[in-house]
Design a protein around this motif. Structure first.
Motif, PDB file in Angstrom:
ATOM      1  N   ILE A   3       0.646  -1.221  -0.010  1.00  0.00           N
ATOM      2  CA  ILE A   3       0.090  -0.076  -0.099  1.00  0.00           C
ATOM      3  C   ILE A   3       0.763   1.187   0.093  1.00  0.00           C
ATOM      4  N   LEU A   4       1.783   1.607   1.012  1.00  0.00           N
ATOM      5  CA  LEU A   4       2.416   2.841   1.368  1.00  0.00           C
ATOM      6  C   LEU A   4       3.539   2.820   0.563  1.00  0.00           C
ATOM      7  N   GLY A   5       4.270   1.503   0.459  1.00  0.00           N
ATOM      8  CA  GLY A   5       5.278   1.372  -0.387  1.00  0.00           C
ATOM      9  C   GLY A   5       5.157   1.691  -2.006  1.00  0.00           C
ATOM     10  N   ASN A   6       4.128   1.017  -2.697  1.00  0.00           N
ATOM     11  CA  ASN A   6       3.635   1.342  -3.867  1.00  0.00           C
ATOM     12  C   ASN A   6       3.444   2.713  -4.184  1.00  0.00           C
ATOM     13  N   PHE A   7       2.818   3.197  -3.443  1.00  0.00           N
ATOM     14  CA  PHE A   7       2.236   4.567  -3.529  1.00  0.00           C
ATOM     15  C   PHE A   7       3.603   5.667  -3.394  1.00  0.00           C
ATOM     16  N   PHE A   8       4.390   5.535  -2.312  1.00  0.00           N
ATOM     17  CA  PHE A   8       5.449   6.438  -1.838  1.00  0.00           C
ATOM     18  C   PHE A   8       6.981   6.285  -2.303  1.00  0.00           C
ATOM     19  N   LEU A   9       7.238   4.845  -2.634  1.00  0.00           N
ATOM     20  CA  LEU A   9       8.624   4.586  -3.025  1.00  0.00           C
ATOM     21  C   LEU A   9       8.885   5.491  -3.939  1.00  0.00           C
ATOM     22  N   PRO A  10       8.372   5.272  -5.127  1.00  0.00           N
ATOM     23  CA  PRO A  10       9.060   6.067  -6.351  1.00  0.00           C
ATOM     24  C   PRO A  10       9.089   7.595  -5.977  1.00  0.00           C
ATOM     25  N   ILE A  11       7.760   8.003  -5.380  1.00  0.00           N
ATOM     26  CA  ILE A  11       7.742   9.442  -5.162  1.00  0.00           C
ATOM     27  C   ILE A  11       9.202   9.797  -4.023  1.00  0.00           C
TER      28      ILE A  11
END
Lengths: 93, 525
Positions: free
Chosen positions: B93-101
């Motif tokens: 959830i949070l990894g997918n959303f925020f890792l690239p950003i």
């Protein structure tokens, strides 16, 4: 992709690796006939490990690629080796 | 780098419309939200099953279900919570959303593989849950599928095993994607030791996903082969070894605890400095401890098997290694506390969750030491004490950190603020309910109440009543939290770019972010 240069490995090298893999396979069948006690599985795994190194290095081009990738695979092998050693603490000792 | 004129990822119109614009989207943020909704749905189902179990335990003897139904309920609760909620949980959830950003990238390295991971998750979930509704009865082995019972039981265990196997693939592919993304897509100037701590913990986690998950995948297939083809891997009557199953299962499933907890630690490492208005204390030490936890975490699985009949050498080795892994965890705790020291602390909702995480996680960690010691483990093994410890670590650790993270990043994800008064009310009810539910289980375990029993002797009655009431309080808190977040996602006030004054890259782009996050890839000085 920054490293677009690909090493072309010769047929001769592939052939030699194939022969080496066949010899190792025959050898791994041979060691099953030896009574190595607690080390019989270690012997089989060592031969399998050597075969894997050949496949990783030559067929999968790890030998010709950035050293970083070799380091990553080495790290994985170290972890797996420790896991196996600890598991066999329960069986051998 | 003003990209506020671009449509957000929520408004963007792509090739597909309606629900297809979501389930076929390769945008990491949309995939993050797909995981959010699917994992939250699974979490609510599993939480309801947990509530049913605590209702059954409110009095000795049969209360609302028979023993067989209780076995099925705790098995489904475990399988759902472990394989469908906490293992994918924060990374998906949070990894997918925020890792690239956070690393200054436009997406993950393999966006299509990322979408495939979500589809595999859904297929695995459907297969695992279908075991309840077809064949010879719900699985009753517990989430550990221990051999030899798992291939002797008449219950419908095969779909559950195959479902867990498919879910493993989803986890492996996510891990692989994250590793490649961090190696190849960090913004110019973002050297490894400039990368934020949440991505660092995702990096450690990804290696565990990649290396440990195949072990359990193969093990579950071995059980299937044993059940279907009568090959003797684990059945002593066929020449197999049931202890080998436990080794193979825990070689994955203990590192899996670190798949759950490392990203949770990453979230806390982001929240605490933001709300203490200080840089994190001991960045290098936290990075090192993350990788040490990921590394040493592979070698401690045997502490689940102290009473299973291992050799003495193994017992000593595993007990020693278990104590070793406490050191990097403690390093993190001390660094978080040192960050708070003399900080200008803002007590907002994410911070409440973060500090309560510290409290419950330390109780979970210290009781883990009690279980890691050989002498005490023999007495407490398979008692309610283990269940309490496990829930303090996994629910108290991952659950609290997830709620800290979702309240921290909610304005960025949805572009709206939530009602903080309701969020804080939900937190305090949840926190009190959590302690009332799980703390009595330590006492029950010390008194000798075994886990996984639907009945108990009258001496345990009053403590069980307290624990069951705690479950109802906690669920009440959960309802407040979820309703508040759902309502706020639609009706909350518009969120600014950086409502908390965060320093990482996600706070430099609009809320919610545009499709490819950055119009120009940022350069890190």
């Amino acid at each position: 992709m920054e490293d677009s240069e690909h090493k072309i490995v010769s047929f001769k090298t592939y052939g030699l690796v194939l022969i080496a893999l066949i010899i190792f396979t025959l050898f791994s069948v041979y060691v099953t006939r030896l009574d190595l006690g607690n080390f019989s599985i270690a012997a089989a795994l060592t031969i399998a490990g050597l075969k894997s190194i050949l496949v990783f290095s030559i067929f999968m081009h790890l030998f010709y690629d950035k050293k970083m990738y070799a380091l990553m695979v080495l790290g994985v092998l170290v972890v797996m080796t420790i896991v196996l050693i600890i598991t066999f603490l329960d069986y051998g000792y | 780098m003003d990209n506020s004129n671009l449509p957000s990822y929520l408004e963007y119109k792509g090739k597909y419309k309606g629900i297809f614009a979501w389930i076929f989207s390769t945008d990491h943020k949309r995939i993050g939200l797909l995981y959010l909704y699917s994992i939250m749905a699974m979490f609510l189902v599993a939480a309801l099953l947990g509530l049913l179990m605590k209702t059954e335990l409110i009095a000795p003897g049969k209360t609302i279900m028979e023993a067989k139904a209780y076995n099925a309920v705790f098995t489904l609760h475990g399988i759902t919570m472990i394989f469908l909620v906490v293992v994918p949980g924060i990374p998906a959830i949070l990894g997918n959303f925020f890792l690239p950003i956070m690393i200054g990238a436009k997406d993950v390295f393999y966006p299509r593989l990322n979408l495939l991971s979500w589809w595999l998750y859904i297929i695995g979930a459907i297969v695992a849950i279908s075991s309840q509704f077809m064949g010879t009865g719900s699985p009753d082995t517990g989430w550990t599928f221990y051999a030899p019972y798992s291939f002797k039981t008449q219950s419908n265990i095969l779909p559950a095993l195959i479902g867990a196997f498919i879910l493993g693939f989803s986890s492996i592919l996510t891990g692989l994607n994250f590793i490649v993304t961090m190696h190849r897509m960090r913004a110019p100037g973002m050297k490894w030791l400039k990368m934020p701590l949440f991505p660092w913990t995702l990096y450690g986690t990804a290696w565990i996903q990649l290396l440990a998950t195949p072990v359990v995948g193969i093990t579950l297939l071995m059980v299937v082969a044993e059940k279907v083809l009568n090959i003797g891997f684990f059945d002593p009557t066929l020449g197999g070894d049931p202890i080998l199953y436990q080794h193979l299962f825990w070689i994955y499933s203990h590192p899996a605890v670190y798949i759950m907890i490392l990203p949770a630690m990453g979230v806390i490492s982001e929240v605490i400095p933001t709300f203490a208005k200080k840089e994190i204390f001991g960045y290098n030490a936290i990075v090192l401890s993350t990788m040490l936890i990921a590394f040493v975490g592979y070698f401690v699985w045997g502490h689940h098997m102290f009473t299973a009949g291992m050799s003495e050498t193994s017992l000593f080795a595993f007990s020693f290694l278990t104590f070793i892994v406490a050191i990097p965890s403690a390093i993190k705790i001390f660094n978080w506390l040192a960050t708070l020291y003399k900080g200008s602390i803002m007590l907002r909702t994410p911070m409440y969750w973060a500090v309560s995480f510290l409290f419950v996680f330390m109780i979970g960690g210290l009781t883990g030491m009690v279980l890691g010691a050989l002498a005490t483990n023999v007495h407490l093994h398979d008692t309610a004490f283990v269940v309490a410890h496990f829930h303090f670590i996994v629910f108290g650790g991952l659950g609290f950190a997830f709620f800290a993270g979702i309240h921290y990043w909610f304005p960025k994800i949805f572009g709206r603020m939530y009602d903080e008064a309701w969020a804080n009310t939900g937190w305090i009810i949840f926190f009190m309910g959590f302690l009332t539910l799980y703390f009595p289980m330590f006492l029950l375990g010390i008194q000798g109440m075994p886990r996984r029993y639907y009945d108990y002797v009258p001496e345990f009655h009053s403590t069980n009543i307290i624990s069951s009431f705690g479950a109802f309080i906690m669920i009440a808190g959960l309802i407040v939290i979820i309703i508040n977040l759902f309502r706020s996602a639609k009706k909350g006030e518009k969120a600014p770019k950086s409502p908390w004054g965060g320093k990482t890259l996600e706070w430099t782009i609009p809320s919610p972010p545009p499709l490819e996050n950055f119009e120009e890839i940022p350069e890190i000085k």
